[in-house]
Motif scaffolding. Structure first.
Motif, PDB file in Angstrom:
ATOM      1  N   ALA A 113       9.988 -19.565  49.224  1.00 25.22           N
ATOM      2  CA  ALA A 113      10.762 -20.696  48.713  1.00 25.22           C
ATOM      3  C   ALA A 113      11.455 -21.438  49.846  1.00 25.22           C
ATOM      4  O   ALA A 113      11.469 -22.673  49.889  1.00 25.22           O
ATOM      5  CB  ALA A 113      11.784 -20.202  47.689  1.00 25.22           C
ATOM      6  N   LEU A 114      12.016 -20.692  50.780  1.00 29.84           N
ATOM      7  CA  LEU A 114      12.733 -21.294  51.891  1.00 29.84           C
ATOM      8  C   LEU A 114      11.813 -22.163  52.750  1.00 29.84           C
ATOM      9  O   LEU A 114      12.171 -23.290  53.095  1.00 29.84           O
ATOM     10  CB  LEU A 114      13.389 -20.200  52.737  1.00 29.84           C
ATOM     11  N   VAL A 115      10.624 -21.670  53.090  1.00 33.19           N
ATOM     12  CA  VAL A 115       9.752 -22.450  53.974  1.00 33.19           C
ATOM     13  C   VAL A 115       9.284 -23.741  53.311  1.00 33.19           C
ATOM     14  O   VAL A 115       9.147 -24.758  53.986  1.00 33.19           O
ATOM     15  CB  VAL A 115       8.542 -21.647  54.512  1.00 33.19           C
ATOM     16  N   VAL A 116       9.082 -23.710  52.005  1.00 33.16           N
ATOM     17  CA  VAL A 116       8.656 -24.932  51.304  1.00 33.16           C
ATOM     18  C   VAL A 116       9.773 -25.970  51.352  1.00 33.16           C
ATOM     19  O   VAL A 116       9.547 -27.133  51.709  1.00 33.16           O
ATOM     20  CB  VAL A 116       8.233 -24.620  49.854  1.00 33.16           C
ATOM     21  N   SER A 117      10.991 -25.567  50.995  1.00 37.59           N
ATOM     22  CA  SER A 117      12.108 -26.517  50.963  1.00 37.59           C
ATOM     23  C   SER A 117      12.529 -26.973  52.350  1.00 37.59           C
ATOM     24  O   SER A 117      12.965 -28.104  52.520  1.00 37.59           O
ATOM     25  CB  SER A 117      13.310 -25.893  50.256  1.00 37.59           C
TER      26      SER A 117
END
Length: 167
Positions: A113-117
């Protein structure tokens, strides 16, 4: 930092400390179901905040890597803040494991989730180790240190660190 998942709170505190970032976070969630949404949503929000803080990413190093040793464990983290989200997650010892009441499969959900955002590329690789607590903690700390490197101002450039001129 406050979450309803004590081990996750501990990891976020380590992320803030080793990433040299001021982090105020108060997360709630439907943990009576499980911790999935709380962990994933925290990753999404932290990633979005990081993306916003980086702006057009001008003047930063862009790349960072760190190998972190913790007792028997060694985890490598490598980051590119170039705007293309991608996660390579190679921490196989965590699959299906638990640390107290924390489902270790949520570590991948958090970083995914972090890398996408954040619009970043992240590679996490386990080189040695088997203690799940050490592996997760080494992954969070290695990520934090690599991120700290990548975000650091680069005095040799003032524009966007790309030959294309934009990220």
């Amino acid at each position: 930092v406050r979450t309803p998942l004590p081990f996750f709170t501990h990891m976020l505190e380590a992320l803030a400390k080793h990433g040299a970032m001021a982090l105020e976070l108060d997360a709630e969630g439907d943990i009576e179901v499980d911790g999935h949404h709380t962990v994933e949503d925290t990753g999404l929000v932290l990633g979005a905040a990081l993306d916003q803080a980086l702006g057009d990413r001008a003047g930063i190093h862009r790349y960072g890597c760190f190998s972190l040793a913790m007792d028997e464990t060694l985890v490598d983290a490598a980051i590119d803040l170039g705007g293309r989200p991608y996660l390579v997650y190679d921490l196989p010892v965590l699959s299906g494991r638990w640390i107290g009441t924390f489902d270790c499969d949520l570590v991948k959900e958090f970083f995914g989730a972090l890398v996408v955002s954040a619009r970043m590329n992240l590679h996490l690789h386990l080189r040695a180790g088997g203690n799940c607590h050490h592996v997760v903690e080494a992954a969070f700390k290695a990520f934090a240190r690599a991120l700290r490197m990548a975000c650091r101002p680069d005095g040799s450039i003032t524009d966007v660190p790309s030959t294309k001129g934009s990220l």
